[in-house]
Write a protein that holds these residues in place. Structure first.
Motif, short mmCIF file in Angstrom:
data_model
loop_
_atom_site.label_atom_id
_atom_site.label_comp_id
_atom_site.label_asym_id
_atom_site.label_seq_id
_atom_site.Cartn_x
_atom_site.Cartn_y
_atom_site.Cartn_z
N PRO A 1 65.36 59.29 31.14
CA PRO A 1 64.96 60.15 30.02
C PRO A 1 63.45 60.10 29.83
CG PRO A 1 65.82 58.07 29.21
CD PRO A 1 65.99 58.04 30.71
N ILE B 1 61.31 59.22 27.65
CA ILE B 1 61.13 58.49 26.39
C ILE B 1 60.06 57.42 26.63
CG2 ILE B 1 62.24 57.07 24.61
CD1 ILE B 1 64.94 58.23 25.48
N GLY C 1 72.93 59.03 26.24
CA GLY C 1 73.56 60.08 27.05
C GLY C 1 75.04 60.17 26.77
P1 NAP Z 1 74.65 65.01 32.03
O1 NAP Z 1 75.91 65.74 31.87
O2 NAP Z 1 73.44 65.76 32.45
O3 NAP Z 1 74.40 64.24 30.66
C1 NAP Z 1 73.19 63.59 30.42
C2 NAP Z 1 73.19 63.13 28.98
O4 NAP Z 1 71.98 62.43 28.73
C3 NAP Z 1 73.24 64.28 27.98
O5 NAP Z 1 74.04 63.90 26.91
C4 NAP Z 1 71.78 64.41 27.56
O6 NAP Z 1 71.58 64.99 26.31
C5 NAP Z 1 71.37 62.95 27.55
N1 NAP Z 1 69.93 62.79 27.61
C6 NAP Z 1 69.09 63.09 28.62
N2 NAP Z 1 67.82 62.81 28.27
C7 NAP Z 1 67.86 62.32 27.01
C8 NAP Z 1 66.89 61.87 26.09
N3 NAP Z 1 65.59 61.87 26.41
N4 NAP Z 1 67.28 61.44 24.88
C9 NAP Z 1 68.60 61.45 24.57
N5 NAP Z 1 69.58 61.87 25.36
C10 NAP Z 1 69.21 62.31 26.58
O7 NAP Z 1 74.79 63.81 33.10
P2 NAP Z 1 76.11 62.98 33.48
O8 NAP Z 1 76.86 62.59 32.28
O9 NAP Z 1 75.66 61.93 34.42
O10 NAP Z 1 76.98 64.02 34.27
C11 NAP Z 1 76.41 64.78 35.33
C12 NAP Z 1 77.52 65.38 36.15
O11 NAP Z 1 78.11 64.38 36.96
C13 NAP Z 1 78.67 65.94 35.34
O12 NAP Z 1 78.38 67.21 34.85
C14 NAP Z 1 79.77 65.92 36.36
O13 NAP Z 1 79.68 67.04 37.20
C15 NAP Z 1 79.45 64.68 37.17
N6 NAP Z 1 80.27 63.53 36.70
C16 NAP Z 1 81.59 63.56 36.95
C17 NAP Z 1 82.38 62.53 36.54
C18 NAP Z 1 83.83 62.57 36.84
O14 NAP Z 1 84.26 63.07 37.84
N7 NAP Z 1 84.63 62.05 35.99
C19 NAP Z 1 81.85 61.45 35.86
C20 NAP Z 1 80.49 61.43 35.62
C21 NAP Z 1 79.71 62.48 36.05
P3 NAP Z 1 71.21 66.55 26.21
O15 NAP Z 1 72.42 67.27 26.70
O16 NAP Z 1 70.89 66.79 24.80
O17 NAP Z 1 70.05 66.78 27.12
#
Ligand code: NAP
Length: 543
Positions: free
Chosen positions: A151, A153, A185
């Motif tokens: 992030p 930050i 996140g």
């Molecule tokens: P993501 O969906 O991009 O989520 C990132 C999180 O971090 C969001 O809530 C975001 O908030 C937050 N964030 C980022 N910068 C921040 C900051 N400076 N301050 C506060 N919060 C911040 O990433 P992810 O959860 O790793 O998932 C990515 C992809 O991986 C998914 O969409 C999926 O395709 C895959 N995945 C799949 C599985 C599975 O198969 N079960 C599991 C994990 C991941 P904001 O939205 O407000 O920016």
């Protein structure tokens, strides 16, 4: 780039996830001399790196597995409907051992530079060990989610407690017992971590900026009778998956939301909630294009949050608003909302109190400091394009991928890029990556590349490049489909909105995996005449 002492093969493969594994197998079986590289210490890609507590696939395991070997399908038995990361890694290593793949990989090796040599019709790769490798063909199986993003930050490096990144999780177990833990996140990753870490942490602080919609996974162990039935019918199951929009067996509907009565809608949504998984997305055909229909479903899920979360203020904060449901990747959980009923779990709403900085002790927001022993970052990835813009990939006339994609990713089928001859991607941007089963896409893409290489060999072609017209036509198809998609209405990694200064745009093919395959097939049927310009000469194998 100097090529003195370069090692020479016929196909270079970058990446050891599902795409790189299958490419390694396929091109070896075709008789090519191959060399593969992987930055991690073993195979598995995201499943090698993402060892965080609670990591689990959100597609049924029987779909989320290779389909190219019926022997492996019969030999391997999944224990759960949605496999956890350790079982996925076990499967990956089982396949690797069974097919003897590891010997082709250099592990702990990152590619730092890739360059096309027009005169010699070769790709040259430089590794971080200083080695040079050359081959007529290069496959970038670098994956859509391989570059984790910290992030933006202040003060992250100042934190004196233990800092863990979900996507670079240590191999040793981490104990949360009695600890004050913070998670930043709340996407798919954060949700899986929170529900698991909440079980043992002394105090857990969930730093939420944008709430996600999450639905019950309802994971179950797979009964032997069910597994036997699947194994008997695997060919048909795979065929159905290849001909579906999502590349899997998830039911899809042709029913529009407003074609049934409000009572019927309610019953269908309640059933989908009870059945779990991504059933809800498949209940109606128009949830990604009809905003009003979408809002009804969003409101249904918000109602479920109120039913589960006892404190109404916390429930309200957990309810996503301002973007359509499914426009961000829908999450699946087993106890996420319930976790907030525990007295040791606290939701910190970053809309109310933005994070100002990370301090030595913890996280400081507009309302004060949260001292922590452990801070976990689940802050996502530089998705889709990040892996190929992280280093210089230099094509014809010295143009890099970064230069080509400065206004947004442009490819042909997510597999090739004009100006980068004989360079191929699997699950690349502007393909269906992220919207369909990544293993089905990987297999499709590797097979497509292999068939093109066979065509080149048969017709005496040394070089294949996409024509500018074909790439433009593909990008028009992708762009026109995207115009109707509600995916445009949320700030997500699908659009590049999570990475500062990244060009904004939906770099995904939203027409469904089955349609994507039709476009891939059409190029072949046409003998690649419209899509590809060839240069005749020595073919890849003749080195
Ligand atoms: P993501 O969906 O991009 O989520 C990132 C999180 O971090 C969001 O809530 C975001 O908030 C937050 N964030 C980022 N910068 C921040 C900051 N400076 N301050 C506060 N919060 C911040 O990433 P992810 O959860 O790793 O998932 C990515 C992809 O991986 C998914 O969409 C999926 O395709 C895959 N995945 C799949 C599985 C599975 O198969 N079960 C599991 C994990 C991941 P904001 O939205 O407000 O920016």
């Amino acid at each position: 780039m100097t090529t003195v002492n370069a090692k020479r093969v016929e196909v270079l493969i970058v990446g050891g996830g599902f795409g790189g594994m299958y490419a390694t197998f396929k091109f070896r079986e075709m008789g090519y001399k191959i060399q593969s590289f992987e930055a991690g210490g073993g195979l598995g890609g995201v499943w090698y790196w993402n060892r965080y507590p609670g990591a689990r696939v959100d597609l049924p395991s029987i779909d989320y597995s290779f389909s190219f070997s019926s022997e492996i399908e019969q030999e391997w038995t999944w224990s759960e409907q949605f496999a956890a990361q350790p079982e996925l890694l076990e499967y990956i290593n089982f396949v690797a051992k069974r097919l003897d793949l590891n010997k082709h990989f250099q592990f702990n090796t990152r590619i730092e530079h890739a360059q096309w040599d027009e005169g010699r019709k070769l790709w040259s790769l430089k590794t971080d060990k200083g080695e040079m490798w050359e081959a007529p063909y290069c496959i970038m199986a670098t994956g859509p989610l391989s570059v984790p993003k910290d992030p933006e930050i202040e003060g992250l490096q100042r934190f004196k407690g233990a800092l863990y990144r979900a996507a670079r999780w240590p191999h040793e177990p981490v104990s949360f017992e009695g600890k004050r833990v913070g998670v930043i996140g709340t996407g798919s990753t954060g949700i899986q971590i929170v529900q698991e870490v909440g079980k043992t942490a002394g105090e857990l602080f969930v730093f939420q900026r944008t709430p996600s919609f999450t639905m019950p996974m309802r994971n179950v162990p797979l009964e032997p009778d069910y597994v036997a039935e699947v194994k008997r019918h695997y060919a048909g199951i795979r065929n159905a998956a290849r001909n579906s929009a999502v590349g899997g067996t998830r039911p899809q509907s042709t029913r529009g939301f407003f074609t049934v009565t409000p009572d019927q809608r309610k019953t269908l949504l309640e059933d989908a909630w009870k059945n779990g998984g991504l059933a809800m997305l498949g209940t109606f055909s128009d949830l990604l294009v009809n905003e009003e229909a979408n809002e009804h479903v969003a409101e249904f899920v918000r109602g479920k949050i109120s039913e589960v979360v006892k404190d109404p203020v916390t429930a309200e904060k957990l309810k996503p608003r301002g973007y359509p449901i499914f426009a961000r990747r829908p999450c699946l959980d087993s106890s996420y909302y319930e976790t907030f009923n525990q007295s040791n779990v606290h939701l910190v709403d970053l809309y109310e109190q933005p994070i100002l900085e990370i301090t030595e002790k913890g996280v400081r927001t507009g309302k004060g400091e949260y001292p922590l022993d452990i801070l976990i970052l689940a802050t996502g990835y530089d998705g889709l394009t990040g892996a190929l813009t992280a280093f210089d990939v230099v094509g014809r006339n010295g143009r890099t991928v970064n230069q080509k994609w400065k206004d947004g990713a442009s490819t042909y089928l997510g597999i090739m890029m004009e100006g980068f001859p004989n360079l191929f991607m699997t699950t690349g941007p502007t393909g269906p990556a992220a919207l369909a089963n990544i293993i089905r896409i990987s297999e499709n893409d590797v097979d497509w590349i292999a068939e093109l290489m066979v065509h080149m060999e048969k017709t005496g072609q040394a070089v294949a490049d996409v024509t500018p017209e074909a790439e433009r036509a593909w990008m028009d198809i992708v762009g026109n489909l995207a115009k109707h998609s509600l995916l445009l209405k949320a700030k997500t990694w699908y659009l590049g909105a999570n990475v500062k200064d990244k060009p904004l745009g939906l770099t995904l093919f939203t027409g469904g995996f089955h349609k994507y395959r039709e476009y891939c097939e059409a190029a072949k049927q046409d003998g690649y005449k419209k899509a590809i310009s060839f240069v005749s000469g020595h073919v890849g194998r003749a080195v």
